[in-house]
Design a protein around this motif. Structure first.
Motif, PDB file in Angstrom:
ATOM      1  N   SER A  35      -3.462   1.424  -4.418  1.00  0.00           N
ATOM      2  CA  SER A  35      -2.699   0.598  -3.493  1.00  0.00           C
ATOM      3  C   SER A  35      -1.202   0.540  -3.802  1.00  0.00           C
ATOM      4  CB  SER A  35      -3.269  -0.823  -3.471  1.00  0.00           C
ATOM      5  OG  SER A  35      -3.155  -1.403  -4.755  1.00  0.00           O
ATOM      6  N   SER A  36      -0.786   0.883  -5.037  1.00  0.00           N
ATOM      7  CA  SER A  36       0.638   0.814  -5.377  1.00  0.00           C
ATOM      8  C   SER A  36       0.943   1.793  -6.503  1.00  0.00           C
ATOM      9  CB  SER A  36       1.025  -0.608  -5.786  1.00  0.00           C
ATOM     10  OG  SER A  36       0.303  -0.986  -6.938  1.00  0.00           O
ATOM     11  N   THR A  37       2.207   1.895  -6.841  1.00  0.00           N
ATOM     12  CA  THR A  37       2.648   2.766  -7.917  1.00  0.00           C
ATOM     13  C   THR A  37       2.359   2.107  -9.260  1.00  0.00           C
ATOM     14  OG1 THR A  37       4.409   3.615  -6.508  1.00  0.00           O
ATOM     15  CG2 THR A  37       4.632   3.975  -8.865  1.00  0.00           C
ATOM     16  N   VAL A  38       1.779   2.871 -10.180  1.00  0.00           N
ATOM     17  CA  VAL A  38       1.488   2.355 -11.509  1.00  0.00           C
ATOM     18  C   VAL A  38       2.160   3.230 -12.556  1.00  0.00           C
ATOM     19  CG1 VAL A  38      -0.696   1.228 -10.955  1.00  0.00           C
ATOM     20  CG2 VAL A  38      -0.698   3.620 -11.581  1.00  0.00           C
ATOM     21  N   LEU A  50       1.706   7.703  -8.173  1.00  0.00           N
ATOM     22  CA  LEU A  50       1.919   7.182  -6.825  1.00  0.00           C
ATOM     23  C   LEU A  50       0.574   6.956  -6.144  1.00  0.00           C
ATOM     24  CD1 LEU A  50       4.846   9.545  -5.788  1.00  0.00           C
ATOM     25  CD2 LEU A  50       5.001   7.210  -6.632  1.00  0.00           C
ATOM     26  N   PRO A  51       0.530   6.137  -5.097  1.00  0.00           N
ATOM     27  CA  PRO A  51      -0.740   5.902  -4.384  1.00  0.00           C
ATOM     28  C   PRO A  51      -1.326   7.179  -3.781  1.00  0.00           C
ATOM     29  CG  PRO A  51       0.879   4.262  -3.753  1.00  0.00           C
ATOM     30  CD  PRO A  51       1.586   5.262  -4.605  1.00  0.00           C
ATOM     31  N   THR A  52      -0.497   8.199  -3.569  1.00  0.00           N
ATOM     32  CA  THR A  52      -0.988   9.464  -3.019  1.00  0.00           C
ATOM     33  C   THR A  52      -1.737  10.280  -4.054  1.00  0.00           C
ATOM     34  OG1 THR A  52       1.107  10.536  -3.558  1.00  0.00           O
ATOM     35  CG2 THR A  52       0.887   9.589  -1.348  1.00  0.00           C
ATOM     36  N   GLY A  53      -1.658   9.895  -5.332  1.00  0.00           N
ATOM     37  CA  GLY A  53      -2.320  10.602  -6.408  1.00  0.00           C
ATOM     38  C   GLY A  53      -1.387  11.494  -7.199  1.00  0.00           C
TER      39      GLY A  53
END
Length: 84
Positions: A35-38, A50-53
Motif C-alpha cells: 500500500s505504500s513505500t517502505v 515501492l508499492p509496484t514491487g
C-alpha cells in the motif's frame, strides 16, 4: 485507558507465541509494502520498495556493522554496608 486481560495458555501455546509474532510481522510488512513505500535493511544495504514491487538500493550500510568480541567477565555483587 489500557486494559490488560489475563490469558490462560498451555505451555504448548506459549511455545508458539514467537512463531505467531514473526508471522504477524511478515503479514504487516507485506500489507504495508503493497500500500505504500517502505524502507528496510537487508544484506547490509538500505532498500526502498515501492508499492509496484520495484526495489532500489538507497545506501550500502555494511560499514555501519561492527563485530563485538565476546569477553567473559565475572560479575560480582557489591557488598551492602549496614547503616547505623
Amino acid at each position: 485507558m489500557t486494559a490488560f486481560t489475563i490469558m490462560n495458555m498451555s505451555m504448548q501455546e506459549e511455545d508458539h507465541l514467537p512463531d505467531l509474532a514473526v508471522q504477524a510481522f511478515r503479514n504487516a510488512f507485506k500489507h504495508a509494502s503493497q500500500s505504500s513505500t517502505v524502507v528496510y535493511a537487508k544484506n547490509h544495504q538500505l532498500l526502498k520498495q515501492l508499492p509496484t514491487g520495484e526495489i532500489s538500493v538507497i545506501k550500502d550500510i555494511s560499514t555501519a556493522y561492527t563485530s563485538i568480541s565476546a569477553q567473559h567477565h565475572v560479575l560480582k555483587r557489591k557488598k551492602k554496608q549496614a547503616i547505623v
